[in-house]
Design a protein around this motif. Structure first.
Motif, PDB file in Angstrom:
ATOM      1  N   ASP A   1       0.967  -1.328   0.061  1.00  0.00           N
ATOM      2  CA  ASP A   1       0.100   0.135  -0.151  1.00  0.00           C
ATOM      3  C   ASP A   1       0.693   1.332   0.130  1.00  0.00           C
ATOM      4  O   ASP A   1       0.490   2.294  -0.458  1.00  0.00           O
ATOM      5  N   SER A   2       2.142   1.097   0.610  1.00  0.00           N
ATOM      6  CA  SER A   2       2.908   2.590   0.585  1.00  0.00           C
ATOM      7  C   SER A   2       3.487   2.919  -0.819  1.00  0.00           C
ATOM      8  O   SER A   2       3.935   3.762  -1.158  1.00  0.00           O
ATOM      9  N   LEU A   3       3.525   1.641  -1.817  1.00  0.00           N
ATOM     10  CA  LEU A   3       4.204   1.853  -2.829  1.00  0.00           C
ATOM     11  C   LEU A   3       3.798   2.824  -4.020  1.00  0.00           C
ATOM     12  O   LEU A   3       4.516   3.639  -4.357  1.00  0.00           O
ATOM     13  N   PRO A   4       2.504   2.959  -4.175  1.00  0.00           N
ATOM     14  CA  PRO A   4       1.949   4.009  -5.168  1.00  0.00           C
ATOM     15  C   PRO A   4       2.216   5.424  -4.578  1.00  0.00           C
ATOM     16  O   PRO A   4       2.668   6.284  -5.240  1.00  0.00           O
ATOM     17  N   VAL A   5       2.080   5.581  -3.124  1.00  0.00           N
ATOM     18  CA  VAL A   5       2.556   6.738  -2.533  1.00  0.00           C
ATOM     19  C   VAL A   5       3.752   7.306  -2.891  1.00  0.00           C
ATOM     20  O   VAL A   5       4.015   8.421  -3.167  1.00  0.00           O
TER      21      VAL A   5
END
Ligand SMILES: Cc1cc2nc3c(=O)[nH]c(=O)nc-3n(C[C@H](O)[C@H](O)[C@H](O)COP(=O)(O)OP(=O)(O)OC[C@H]3O[C@@H](n4cnc5c(N)ncnc54)[C@H](O)[C@@H]3O)c2cc1C
Length: 286
Positions: free
Chosen positions: A128-132
């Motif tokens: 979940d942190s990767l697109p951010v």
């Protein structure tokens, strides 16, 4: 079958230099696997799907937990947990999309152990942190006995669960450059339920609005819609320099992403949801 923990060996270095030496030596022979919060690795051990039995416990490397704040960037230590990220006042103020992602990773128990570098190195397209990190042009710093190098987050993944990281390199920090003034961030995770779910689609958008309302610095980053987290480059071009218009962006997006059918969702559903979250972002920009 479960892997018995009693069969595992743990090396617990007191400093980063000792950790890098141990990792380098083991890369030649009996490979050490870095162990941070263990929230992915323990799952694999429990499922019996991980072959490694030697672990490099990073837990004592306090220097990798720090979050350092400067005007031009925030530098997040590799071992910063999502709880630390979620509760950090400057991250809340300047990088709310990362804080929103952190708040949706598992529940408090997982957030208290799970680290940002673990999320990156685990390299799940659903992380979940990767697109951010992608939308914010993050830079990942990695160290080995040979020295340090900086890797643009956008170039980190070479393919499915394949990172540009040598076996003896450790991620040490993640640098988030300050976004342009007035940039509007947006984060949305879609799973089977509101909490404690693996993403079917995860999205981070970022853009600024010029005086006449045209969009600039458009970043559209998706997870769970391809083999790696990616930026929707065609959809970004369809929006850059124009007022937010959903139809052209949605059309371009269908050429950017290639979702798969899997146990969580099918391709068509993911395509539709990806378009819907993009539209939500565009509405938020109006
Ligand atoms: C119940 C549950 C719910 C979860 N929910 C979510 C969710 O909602 N969203 C989500 O994205 N993830 C979720 N996860 C997955 C997991 O929590 C995250 O991926 C987490 O960020 C992993 O971090 P960790 O510190 O626990 O990594 P670990 O398990 O310790 O390590 C993971 C991988 O990273 C490598 N690694 C760790 N640190 C470094 C480093 N500094 N340098 C190089 N390699 C390193 C390890 O060798 C390993 O390959 C969940 C897991 C569980 C068990």
């Amino acid at each position: 079958m479960r892997s018995p923990l009693s069969a595992c060996e743990l090396v617990r270095p007191r400093s980063l230099d000792l950790a890098l030496e141990a990792l380098h030596e083991s890369a030649e022979g009996r490979r050490l696997t870095p162990l941070a919060g263990g929230t992915d690795l323990y799952v694999y051990l429990n499922a019996g799907t991980f072959e490694g039995r030697r672990f490099l416990d990073l837990g004592r490397l306090a220097e990798l937990r720090r979050i350092r704040v400067a005007r031009e960037a925030i530098r997040i230590g590799a071992l910063a947990t999502f709880r630390a990220i979620r509760t950090h006042p400057e991250l809340r103020r300047r990088f709310p999309a990362l804080v929103a992602a952190a708040a949706e990773i598992g529940a408090w128990q997982i957030q208290s152990r799970a680290t940002i570098a673990g999320n990156i190195a685990n390299a799940s397209p659903a992380g979940d942190s990767l697109p951010v990190l992608l939308a914010h042009d993050a830079v990942v710093h990695a160290r080995s006995v040979r020295g340090e190098r900086a890797i643009e987050f956008a170039k980190l993944y070479r393919g499915y669960r394949d990172l540009d990281l040598a076996p003896d390199e450790l991620i040490t920090e993640i640098v988030l450059p300050e976004p342009p003034k007035g940039a509007i961030p947006f984060f949305r995770k879609v799973g089977t339920r509101r909490a404690q779910s693996i993403s079917k689609v995860v999205f981070c958008g970022l853009a600024t609005k010029a005086k006449g309302g045209a969009l600039e610095h458009v970043r559209l980053a998706f997870g769970s819609v391809a083999r790696v987290p990616l930026r929707a480059a065609r959809a970004e071009r369809a929006l850059e320099g124009r007022k937010p218009g959903a139809a052209a962006a949605r059309n371009a997006l269908s050429q950017d992403i290639a979702p798969i059918d899997d146990i969580r969702s099918d391709r068509e559903y993911r395509m539709t949801v990806a378009g819907n979250v993009l539209e939500q972002f565009l509405r938020a920009l109006r």
